[in-house]
Design a protein around this motif. Structure first.
Motif, short mmCIF file in Angstrom:
data_model
loop_
_atom_site.label_atom_id
_atom_site.label_comp_id
_atom_site.label_asym_id
_atom_site.label_seq_id
_atom_site.Cartn_x
_atom_site.Cartn_y
_atom_site.Cartn_z
N ARG A 81 0.75 -1.14 -0.03
CA ARG A 81 -0.13 0.16 -0.08
C ARG A 81 0.66 1.32 0.11
NH1 ARG A 81 -3.88 -3.36 3.09
NH2 ARG A 81 -5.86 -2.98 2.25
N LEU A 82 0.30 2.35 -0.56
CA LEU A 82 1.05 3.72 -0.47
C LEU A 82 -0.12 4.59 0.29
CD1 LEU A 82 -0.31 5.35 -2.81
CD2 LEU A 82 1.42 3.65 -4.22
N MET A 83 0.48 5.80 0.76
CA MET A 83 -0.45 6.90 1.18
C MET A 83 0.01 8.39 0.44
SD MET A 83 1.13 7.21 4.90
CE MET A 83 -0.43 8.65 5.42
N GLY A 84 -0.91 9.16 0.34
CA GLY A 84 -0.61 10.62 -0.47
C GLY A 84 -1.57 11.60 0.38
N GLU A 134 -7.38 -2.70 17.23
CA GLU A 134 -6.85 -1.51 17.92
C GLU A 134 -6.96 -0.25 16.75
OE1 GLU A 134 -3.55 -3.24 20.67
OE2 GLU A 134 -2.88 -2.87 18.55
N ALA A 135 -6.82 -0.74 15.53
CA ALA A 135 -7.08 0.54 14.67
C ALA A 135 -8.57 0.77 14.46
CB ALA A 135 -6.72 -0.21 13.31
N ALA A 136 -9.58 -0.33 14.58
CA ALA A 136 -11.08 0.06 14.41
C ALA A 136 -11.45 0.81 15.67
CB ALA A 136 -11.53 -1.25 14.51
N ALA A 137 -10.62 0.98 16.72
CA ALA A 137 -11.21 1.57 18.01
C ALA A 137 -11.03 3.19 17.77
CB ALA A 137 -10.31 1.34 19.23
N LEU A 138 -10.11 3.59 16.90
CA LEU A 138 -10.11 4.83 16.24
C LEU A 138 -10.91 5.43 15.01
CD1 LEU A 138 -6.13 5.22 16.17
CD2 LEU A 138 -7.58 6.00 18.00
N VAL A 139 -11.82 4.61 14.82
CA VAL A 139 -13.04 4.93 13.92
C VAL A 139 -13.78 5.82 14.38
CG1 VAL A 139 -14.44 4.33 12.21
CG2 VAL A 139 -12.44 3.02 12.43
N GLY A 140 -14.29 7.07 13.83
CA GLY A 140 -15.15 8.15 14.45
C GLY A 140 -16.48 8.21 13.51
N LEU A 218 -6.65 1.54 7.25
CA LEU A 218 -6.45 2.47 8.23
C LEU A 218 -5.34 2.09 8.95
CD1 LEU A 218 -7.60 4.63 10.36
CD2 LEU A 218 -9.09 2.82 11.37
N ARG A 219 -5.13 0.59 9.23
CA ARG A 219 -4.05 0.57 10.10
C ARG A 219 -2.60 0.85 9.46
NH1 ARG A 219 -3.16 -5.96 11.42
NH2 ARG A 219 -2.83 -5.99 9.21
N PHE A 220 -2.51 0.67 8.05
CA PHE A 220 -1.77 0.89 7.31
C PHE A 220 -1.29 2.48 7.69
CE2 PHE A 220 -0.08 3.12 3.48
CZ PHE A 220 1.34 2.67 3.18
N ALA A 221 -2.29 3.45 7.16
CA ALA A 221 -2.28 4.67 7.55
C ALA A 221 -1.71 5.20 8.82
CB ALA A 221 -3.55 5.55 7.06
N LEU A 222 -2.21 4.42 10.01
CA LEU A 222 -1.79 4.78 11.21
C LEU A 222 -0.24 4.56 11.41
CD1 LEU A 222 -4.76 3.27 13.15
CD2 LEU A 222 -4.03 5.77 13.53
N GLU A 223 0.13 3.22 10.91
CA GLU A 223 1.64 2.90 11.05
C GLU A 223 2.47 3.80 10.16
OE1 GLU A 223 0.33 -1.77 12.43
OE2 GLU A 223 1.22 -1.21 10.38
N ASP A 236 -9.25 13.64 10.72
CA ASP A 236 -8.66 13.02 9.46
C ASP A 236 -9.65 12.19 8.90
OD1 ASP A 236 -6.60 14.81 9.84
OD2 ASP A 236 -5.25 13.13 10.45
N LEU A 237 -9.55 12.28 7.47
CA LEU A 237 -10.38 11.35 6.54
C LEU A 237 -9.33 10.43 6.01
CD1 LEU A 237 -12.64 13.93 5.23
CD2 LEU A 237 -13.48 12.31 6.78
N ILE A 238 -9.54 9.12 5.91
CA ILE A 238 -8.66 8.22 5.20
C ILE A 238 -9.40 7.33 4.01
CG2 ILE A 238 -7.35 6.17 5.69
CD1 ILE A 238 -6.42 8.68 7.28
N SER A 239 -9.16 7.68 2.88
CA SER A 239 -9.83 7.06 1.81
C SER A 239 -9.16 5.65 1.50
CB SER A 239 -9.83 7.95 0.62
OG SER A 239 -10.16 7.52 -0.57
N THR A 240 -9.96 4.64 1.84
CA THR A 240 -9.16 3.39 1.89
C THR A 240 -8.73 2.49 0.73
OG1 THR A 240 -11.53 2.51 2.66
CG2 THR A 240 -10.25 3.21 4.26
#
Length: 276
Positions: A81-84, A134-140, A218-223, A236-240
């Motif tokens: 995966r990658l992010m921007g 743990e990542a799911a717990a940060l979903v708002g 989401l986990r990837f974006a967090l890490e 923050d918005l994460i387009s998955t």
């Protein structure tokens, strides 16, 4: 020497690549090839270019796109995966009328059906490893949306993930749709999308088509964000990831994406006059 030949750029070279991309974006102009003719030699170098470009760009980051890297490129660069960054002026709220989105004439433009996660609380900036739970717990919030992929460089996807990362992850904005209620109780396979361009179906898929589902993105974006010194923040918005695929679009064309619970998002593209 070809545009796909890699090298390890100096700080000045990274700055020159970043400035070429940001100048083109600012002017709404196309680039004839990768700036300088040679790609960085690793994802780490590409992220360094991206960081240099972020420093040059005047707008606030409101989220991050996460995209897949498929084989054989994933093995070559050591990531799947990658992010921007997604910037404030390129965040649109979906409405009844089609959202107008500027695209680069002579560049790259595509529409992607996405599930979008809103972060509910600041992530620990020192934490670089999460379980899915743990990542799911940060979903708002869990929304539907469209990522508008886009770059001044028409060949950006063909050149691969290092080129994509170098230019803001090939992101041109996010159309944010309604929150999808009850998503936690539904298997990923039931969250189905379909994308239409000019009224023609160009792709279907479900959240299960994203490896590990949207929470894995989401986990990837967090890490990755924490490792880059860019931890995720509340709001923050994460387009998955592209659920139905990456669908090319040109100025003047219309797209529509259908989502679960009867949600739809419409957009129409127009030539970019400049990004600022």
């Amino acid at each position: 020497m070809t545009v796909t030949e890699a090298f390890s750029p100096s700080s000045s070279s990274r700055s020159a690549i970043a400035r070429a991309f940001t100048d083109a974006r600012r002017d709404g102009a196309a680039l004839p090839g990768f700036p300088g003719g040679r790609l960085p030699d690793s994802l780490a170098e590409a992220y360094a270019v991206q960081d240099a470009a972020i420093a040059l760009w005047p707008h606030r980051i409101v989220g991050w796109k996460v995209g897949r890297i498929v084989e054989p490129a994933a093995s070559q660069v050591g990531a799947d995966r990658l992010m921007g960054p997604i910037f404030a002026p390129r965040l649109w709220q979906a409405g009844a009328a089609p959202t107008a989105v500027p695209v680069f004439a002579g560049g790259f433009a595509a529409v992607e059906a996405e599930f979008v996660i809103r972060i509910g609380q600041d992530a620990d900036p020192a934490r670089t490893a999460y379980t899915l739970e743990e990542a799911a717990a940060l979903v708002g919030g869990f929304h539907v949306g469209i990522e508008m992929a886009g770059s001044p460089l028409a060949t950006i996807n063909a050149l691969g993930p290092i080129a994509v990362v170098s230019d803001f992850g090939n992101n041109n904005g996010l159309i944010l749709g309604p929150e999808l209620m009850g998503w936690q109780e539904r298997p990923w396979e039931t969250l189905r999308c379909e994308t239409f361009v000019e009224g023609v179906s160009v792709g279907t898929g479900t959240a299960a088509d994203l490896p590990g589902g949207p929470i894995s993105a989401l986990r990837f974006a967090l890490e990755t964000g924490a490792r880059r010194g860019r931890p995720l923040r509340a709001g923050d918005l994460i387009s998955t990831g592209a659920v139905t695929g990456i669908h090319d679009i040109t100025a003047g064309q219309r797209a529509r994406v259908t989502f679960p619970n009867g949600h739809e998002i419409h957009c129409v593209t127009e030539p970019a006059a400049g990004m600022v």
